[in-house]
Design a protein around this motif. Structure first.
Motif, PDB file in Angstrom:
ATOM      1  N   GLY A 176       0.806  -1.218   0.000  1.00 18.46           N
ATOM      2  CA  GLY A 176       0.000   0.000   0.000  1.00 18.46           C
ATOM      3  C   GLY A 176       0.832   1.258   0.000  1.00 18.46           C
ATOM      4  N   GLY A 177       2.150   1.121  -0.092  1.00 18.21           N
ATOM      5  CA  GLY A 177       2.980   2.306  -0.145  1.00 18.21           C
ATOM      6  C   GLY A 177       4.421   2.060   0.242  1.00 18.21           C
ATOM      7  N   SER A 178       5.215   3.066  -0.038  1.00 15.90           N
ATOM      8  CA  SER A 178       6.627   3.099   0.343  1.00 15.90           C
ATOM      9  C   SER A 178       6.834   4.336   1.203  1.00 15.90           C
ATOM     10  N   ILE A 179       7.512   4.168   2.346  1.00 18.34           N
ATOM     11  CA  ILE A 179       7.717   5.285   3.270  1.00 18.34           C
ATOM     12  C   ILE A 179       9.203   5.371   3.631  1.00 18.34           C
ATOM     13  N   LEU A 180       9.834   6.447   3.231  1.00 14.33           N
ATOM     14  CA  LEU A 180      11.192   6.714   3.695  1.00 14.33           C
ATOM     15  C   LEU A 180      11.079   7.635   4.899  1.00 14.33           C
ATOM     16  N   VAL A 181      11.484   7.143   6.064  1.00 12.69           N
ATOM     17  CA  VAL A 181      11.469   7.970   7.277  1.00 12.69           C
ATOM     18  C   VAL A 181      12.784   8.746   7.308  1.00 12.69           C
ATOM     19  N   LYS A 182      12.692  10.043   7.095  1.00 14.12           N
ATOM     20  CA  LYS A 182      13.902  10.879   7.005  1.00 14.12           C
ATOM     21  C   LYS A 182      14.385  11.345   8.379  1.00 14.12           C
ATOM     22  N   LYS A 183      13.501  11.289   9.365  1.00 13.23           N
ATOM     23  CA  LYS A 183      13.866  11.663  10.733  1.00 13.23           C
ATOM     24  C   LYS A 183      13.448  10.523  11.654  1.00 13.23           C
ATOM     25  N   LEU A 184      14.307   9.529  11.746  1.00 10.44           N
ATOM     26  CA  LEU A 184      13.946   8.304  12.464  1.00 10.44           C
ATOM     27  C   LEU A 184      13.788   8.523  13.964  1.00 10.44           C
ATOM     28  N   GLU A 185      14.289   9.653  14.468  1.00 11.73           N
ATOM     29  CA  GLU A 185      14.201   9.910  15.906  1.00 11.73           C
ATOM     30  C   GLU A 185      12.756   9.994  16.407  1.00 11.73           C
ATOM     31  N   VAL A 186      11.798  10.232  15.520  1.00 11.83           N
ATOM     32  CA  VAL A 186      10.402  10.296  15.971  1.00 11.83           C
ATOM     33  C   VAL A 186       9.902   8.921  16.416  1.00 11.83           C
ATOM     34  N   PHE A 187      10.662   7.870  16.107  1.00 11.43           N
ATOM     35  CA  PHE A 187      10.260   6.522  16.500  1.00 11.43           C
ATOM     36  C   PHE A 187      10.907   6.069  17.802  1.00 11.43           C
ATOM     37  N   SER A 188      11.316   7.034  18.627  1.00  9.57           N
ATOM     38  CA  SER A 188      11.804   6.727  19.976  1.00  9.57           C
ATOM     39  C   SER A 188      11.360   7.844  20.907  1.00  9.57           C
ATOM     40  N   GLN A 189      11.535   7.610  22.205  1.00 11.93           N
ATOM     41  CA  GLN A 189      11.171   8.614  23.207  1.00 11.93           C
ATOM     42  C   GLN A 189      12.341   9.545  23.511  1.00 11.93           C
ATOM     43  N   ASP A 190      13.464   9.323  22.827  1.00 11.83           N
ATOM     44  CA  ASP A 190      14.656  10.134  23.088  1.00 11.83           C
ATOM     45  C   ASP A 190      15.363  10.436  21.767  1.00 11.83           C
ATOM     46  N   THR A 191      16.663  10.625  21.815  1.00 10.94           N
ATOM     47  CA  THR A 191      17.423  10.988  20.612  1.00 10.94           C
ATOM     48  C   THR A 191      18.167   9.787  20.017  1.00 10.94           C
ATOM     49  N   VAL A 197      -0.405   7.768  -5.675  1.00 12.87           N
ATOM     50  CA  VAL A 197      -0.006   6.975  -6.846  1.00 12.87           C
ATOM     51  C   VAL A 197       0.484   7.976  -7.889  1.00 12.87           C
ATOM     52  N   MET A 198       1.763   8.253  -7.855  1.00 14.70           N
ATOM     53  CA  MET A 198       2.368   9.295  -8.702  1.00 14.70           C
ATOM     54  C   MET A 198       3.781   8.888  -9.092  1.00 14.70           C
ATOM     55  N   PRO A 199       4.300   9.470 -10.172  1.00 11.60           N
ATOM     56  CA  PRO A 199       5.634   9.069 -10.662  1.00 11.60           C
ATOM     57  C   PRO A 199       6.764   9.311  -9.674  1.00 11.60           C
ATOM     58  N   GLU A 200       6.681  10.405  -8.913  1.00 14.57           N
ATOM     59  CA  GLU A 200       7.738  10.752  -7.968  1.00 14.57           C
ATOM     60  C   GLU A 200       7.190  10.743  -6.546  1.00 14.57           C
ATOM     61  N   PRO A 201       7.997  10.338  -5.558  1.00 10.99           N
ATOM     62  CA  PRO A 201       7.530  10.347  -4.170  1.00 10.99           C
ATOM     63  C   PRO A 201       7.270  11.763  -3.676  1.00 10.99           C
ATOM     64  N   TYR A 202       6.437  11.837  -2.648  1.00  8.25           N
ATOM     65  CA  TYR A 202       6.008  13.119  -2.097  1.00  8.25           C
ATOM     66  C   TYR A 202       6.670  13.348  -0.741  1.00  8.25           C
ATOM     67  N   ASP A 203       7.307  14.501  -0.577  1.00  9.31           N
ATOM     68  CA  ASP A 203       7.879  14.896   0.713  1.00  9.31           C
ATOM     69  C   ASP A 203       6.836  15.698   1.474  1.00  9.31           C
ATOM     70  N   GLU A 204       6.259  15.062   2.513  1.00 11.06           N
ATOM     71  CA  GLU A 204       5.179  15.739   3.224  1.00 11.06           C
ATOM     72  C   GLU A 204       5.736  16.883   4.088  1.00 11.06           C
ATOM     73  N   PRO A 205       4.887  17.867   4.427  1.00 11.30           N
ATOM     74  CA  PRO A 205       5.342  19.133   5.011  1.00 11.30           C
ATOM     75  C   PRO A 205       6.177  19.047   6.282  1.00 11.30           C
ATOM     76  N   SER A 206       5.956  18.028   7.128  1.00 13.41           N
ATOM     77  CA  SER A 206       6.704  17.959   8.393  1.00 13.41           C
ATOM     78  C   SER A 206       8.183  17.652   8.189  1.00 13.41           C
ATOM     79  N   GLY A 207       8.519  17.128   7.010  1.00 10.02           N
ATOM     80  CA  GLY A 207       9.901  16.764   6.724  1.00 10.02           C
ATOM     81  C   GLY A 207      10.311  15.404   7.252  1.00 10.02           C
ATOM     82  N   VAL A 208       9.356  14.679   7.851  1.00  7.19           N
ATOM     83  CA  VAL A 208       9.666  13.367   8.424  1.00  7.19           C
ATOM     84  C   VAL A 208       9.581  12.264   7.376  1.00  7.19           C
ATOM     85  N   TYR A 209       8.590  12.346   6.483  1.00 12.41           N
ATOM     86  CA  TYR A 209       8.307  11.225   5.580  1.00 12.41           C
ATOM     87  C   TYR A 209       8.417  11.612   4.105  1.00 12.41           C
ATOM     88  N   ARG A 210       8.954  10.692   3.323  1.00 14.18           N
ATOM     89  CA  ARG A 210       8.874  10.739   1.859  1.00 14.18           C
ATOM     90  C   ARG A 210       8.031   9.530   1.454  1.00 14.18           C
TER      91      ARG A 210
END
Length: 281
Positions: A38-53, A87-100
């Protein structure tokens, strides 16, 4: 003497037939499982997946799978990937900067590849209501949505000023509280595992010809380290509930000797593909 022998023989035949009938009655139905992307997700800021840094400066590639479960009493779709606008030719960088993010194809085309149509589903359920699991939910109007009552209230309650638009088109709704045996025979069971969201749930499936049952994690875990280290994302609804659910999940997985599939893990996607392909042989 001959009459006695004949009577014993007749009784043994009836007994065998009754035994065979009992085996047939108790035999569980054949359940098939398909997984789709259902999709491809590049997490550009992986720190959001923890409670710390812990993961500051790191990136990680996620997949975004959803699943089709075939059962003699009806079909269930589990999760709904990313919205079809992606469903588009190029991935979308959403506004928060966390996900492509990007979705490879439409629901109609993906279902067609495994011989299904949208109308073929009796039930639709999601692990939870985040955007990467509700993408094509609006297409599932004919199916009955199986959702925890508290998750429903958090997204679709009449008291909300703004409802979850991805789910608002769904009118056939069954609110559940806790674990739910979808077909009543133990082969497909929704397990209540709150914490990521208020009504987060995972799915247990006994797949025909598989050595082990399959246990789909939803977003209880996002990648392998999350599971081994009990990592909790910064955006989870409740940390304590998440950790409690992780403990319950692991105990249940051990009890059932289940094959755990982390839904966002590309490795686990490939692992499940191998299992499902082996079952076809």
């Amino acid at each position: 003497m001959k009459k006695i022998l004949f009577l014993l023989f007749a009784i043994s035949i009836v007994s065998c037939k009754n035994s065979e009938k009992k085996v047939e009655e108790t035999a569980k139905p054949k359940v098939k499982l398909h997984q789709l992307i259902g999709g491809s997700i590049l997490v550009k800021k992986l720190e959001v997946f923890s409670q710390d840094t812990t993961y500051t400066g790191q990136q990680k590639q996620f997949t975004d799978a959803y699943y089709v479960i075939e059962h003699p009493k009806g079909n269930l779709m589990w999760d709904a990937g990313l919205p079809e606008q992606l469903v588009m030719p190029e991935p979308y960088d959403e506004p928060s900067g966390v996900y492509r993010i990007q979705r490879p194809d439409s629901l109609v085309n993906q279902l067609k590849s495994i011989g299904f149509k949208i109308e073929d589903f009796k039930y639709f359920a999601m692990s939870h209501s985040h955007f990467d699991h509700t993408g094509h939910a609006n297409y599932m109007k004919d199916a009955t949505l199986l959702i925890q009552e508290n998750e429903f209230n958090a997204n679709l309650s009449d008291t909300l000023q703004q409802k979850n638009t991805a789910l608002s088109a769904l009118k056939n709704i069954k609110k559940i509280n806790g674990d739910y045996d979808v077909f009543g025979d133990g082969t497909v069971v929704i397990k209540y595992m709150p914490g990521h969201t208020i009504g987060h749930q995972v799915l247990y499936v006994e797949v025909a010809n598989s050595e082990k049952p399959i246990l789909l994690t939803g977003d209880l875990y996002h990648f392998e380290e999350n599971r081994s280290n009990k990592g909790v994302p910064s955006f989870n609804y409740d940390v304590a509930q998440t950790l409690e659910s992780m403990n319950k999940f692991e105990a249940f997985a051990k009890e059932k000797n289940a094959e755990v599939i982390i839904q966002h893990s590309p490795k686990d996607y490939q692992k499940l593909e191998k299992i499902l392909n082996a079952n076809k042989q």
